[in-house]
Design an enzyme around this catalytic site. Structure first.
Site, mmCIF file in Angstrom:
data_model
loop_
_atom_site.group_PDB
_atom_site.id
_atom_site.type_symbol
_atom_site.label_atom_id
_atom_site.label_comp_id
_atom_site.label_asym_id
_atom_site.label_seq_id
_atom_site.Cartn_x
_atom_site.Cartn_y
_atom_site.Cartn_z
ATOM 1 N NE ARG A 1 27.934 24.705 34.711
ATOM 2 C CZ ARG A 1 26.672 24.799 34.281
ATOM 3 N NH1 ARG A 1 26.003 23.716 33.921
ATOM 4 N NH2 ARG A 1 26.080 25.977 34.198
ATOM 5 C CE1 TYR B 1 50.886 60.086 39.740
ATOM 6 C CE2 TYR B 1 49.907 57.887 39.894
ATOM 7 C CZ TYR B 1 51.000 58.704 39.650
ATOM 8 O OH TYR B 1 52.201 58.145 39.295
ATOM 9 C CB CYS C 1 49.541 54.487 42.049
ATOM 10 S SG CYS C 1 49.178 55.981 42.996
ATOM 11 C CG MET C 2 51.192 50.204 37.324
ATOM 12 S SD MET C 2 52.235 50.488 35.898
ATOM 13 C CE MET C 2 51.133 51.335 34.790
ATOM 14 C CG ASP C 3 54.164 50.434 40.258
ATOM 15 O OD1 ASP C 3 53.865 49.459 39.561
ATOM 16 O OD2 ASP C 3 54.657 51.488 39.793
ATOM 17 C CE LYS D 1 34.310 30.584 34.972
ATOM 18 N NZ LYS D 1 32.936 30.608 34.440
ATOM 19 N NE ARG E 1 27.926 33.500 29.088
ATOM 20 C CZ ARG E 1 28.441 33.354 30.302
ATOM 21 N NH1 ARG E 1 28.695 34.400 31.057
ATOM 22 N NH2 ARG E 1 28.719 32.161 30.778
ATOM 23 C CG HIS F 1 25.908 29.564 32.929
ATOM 24 N ND1 HIS F 1 26.225 29.011 34.153
ATOM 25 C CD2 HIS F 1 26.582 30.750 32.876
ATOM 26 C CE1 HIS F 1 27.065 29.835 34.803
ATOM 27 N NE2 HIS F 1 27.277 30.886 34.043
#
Ligand SMILES: *Cc1c(COP(=O)(O)O)cnc(C)c1O
Length: 404
Positions: free
Chosen positions: A224, A268, A315-317, A38, A136, A168
């Protein structure tokens, strides 16, 4: 270090490692194997991992959603596939037609499956899930007898065959947690109720990776295994050394090296300030690539076999590492995590740095924008490997796509 061309950033997934891990787990457990693929194979690439798992003898594949199951069929997989998470109103028809094993948690789901069976005229393969304590999915023990009765009636009527009964675990990574005993007991009671109602499932299963290794009594007919198939430890501190090999290496190219004075704030918010003059390295990956921001200031990367700490915020990048006065060449390989054999960190190290689990480390980065390449360290010669790395996304067994 590596003879391979390194782009800005890439994930290299070794399918030989996946095969090795599936074989090791199968031999250790001695029952049929379901490899759980998955969430795009925990970020490793669902279709490629599925093929490797089949080659290594995995009788079953496990996925969460109908879409995932159908994607396996579309890729040519014809073996047993179980899926276990649907929402009301989803169309079961295509999965039934494709011979996918569905999971029902409730009478409402049985009704929906029956409607789909009548519509397409093909009986379903259906498994039932009992909620043994996770609270669940699955029928509660109180609702179980009614679910089992209705499922048996539908079987007698020819709507489906009940192929499995499963549950599970709550705390398989904590072998001494009391939930393990109580869940096993509730599961055995649920099996007895099903048997008394006339159900004769092909497979009864309860164990995920950690339980498959640590608790032989819950192996039943099938285990599993997700995380351990990818070579990661589902129960850090508890698992014996089985020789599992992490399949994913996340690496990037060192973009820049610079000197800074003592007192320079980094990234940052200046959450880290250099306490001495040092050299910094710029690594061109960030949370936009699925690198966990919560590992800011705590994780390390491997450069030329040495671990270098991440300084300041991810940071993002991009992120910044402390080179402590050294000056590796820009263009050098940076290993965020991998097998751990080359002195670089592992996904487990990143998980600990970020306060999470290695499941999230690999699934997030596999869902980012890093280029993902599949290699096969057993079968690829150096030449073949170079060719594979240069190839287009759709060529051969190697994938060089967006990595989604
Ligand atoms: C994800 C999942 C697994 C695999 O768990 P691992 O700990 O990765 O082995 C097994 N069973 C179910 C129902 C799951 O959702």
């Amino acid at each position: 270090m590596s003879p391979l061309p390194v782009p800005r950033a890439e994930l290299v997934v070794d399918l030989a490692a996946v095969r090795h891990n599936v074989r090791v787990l199968s031999e250790h457990c001695g029952v049929a194997m379901m490899t759980v693929v998955k969430a795009d194979g925990y970020g490793h690439g669902m279709v490629e991992v599925a093929r490797a798992a089949r080659e290594a003898g995995s009788t079953w594949l496990g996925v969460a959603t109908l879409d995932e199951a159908l994607a396996l069929r579309a890729a040519g997989d014809t073996g047993r596939v179980l899926c276990w998470l649907t929402a009301p109103g989803e169309d079961y028809g295509p999965a039934i037609a494709a011979g996918v094993d569905l999971t029902a948690y409730s009478l409402a789901e049985l009704a929906e499956v029956e409607a789909a069976v009548r519509r397409i005229g093909t009986p379903a393969r259906l498994q039932l899930k009992i909620d043994t304590g996770l609270s669940r999915g699955g029928a509660t023990p109180a609702d179980w007898p009614a679910l089992v009765e209705a499922a048996r009636a539908g079987e007698v009527a020819g709507h489906w065959r009940v192929t499995g009964i499963w549950s599970h675990l709550v705390a398989s990574d904590e072998p001494d947690h009391p939930a393990n005993d109580s869940q096993e007991r509730v599961f055995r009671e649920a099996l007895a109720v099903a048997e008394a109602a006339g159900l004769r499932p092909e497979v009864r299963h309860l164990a995920n990776s950690a339980a498959a290794v640590l608790r032989p009594s819950v192996r039943f007919d099938l285990v599993r295994c997700g995380l351990a198939s990818y070579g990661l430890d589902p129960a850090p501190g508890h698992l014996p050394d089985l020789g599992l090999v992490p399949a994913m290496t996340a690496r990037a190219t060192l973009a820049m090296v610079k000197d800074v004075e003592a007192g320079a704030g980094v990234s940052y918010g200046h959450t880290w300030v250099a306490d001495r003059a040092t050299t910094l390295g710029l690594v061109p990956v960030g949370y936009g690539d699925g690198v966990l921001r919560s590992a800011s200031g705590t994780a390390s990367v491997g450069i030329a076999g040495r671990q270098r700490p991440v300084r300041g915020r991810v940071c993002m990048d991009q992120l910044v590492v402390d080179l402590d006065g050294d000056r590796p060449e820009p263009g050098s390989e940076v290993v965020l995590f991998g097998t751990g054999r080359d002195g670089a960190p592992t996904a487990q190290d990143w998980a600990e740095a970020a306060g999470t689990i290695s499941y999230e480390v690999v699934t997030r980065i596999g869902g980012g924008r890093m280029v993902r390449t599949h290699v096969d360290s057993e079968r690829d010669t150096d030449t073949a490997l170079d060719a594979a790395l240069d190839a287009a996304p759709d060529s051969g067994s190697s994938t060089r796509g967006s990595g989604r």
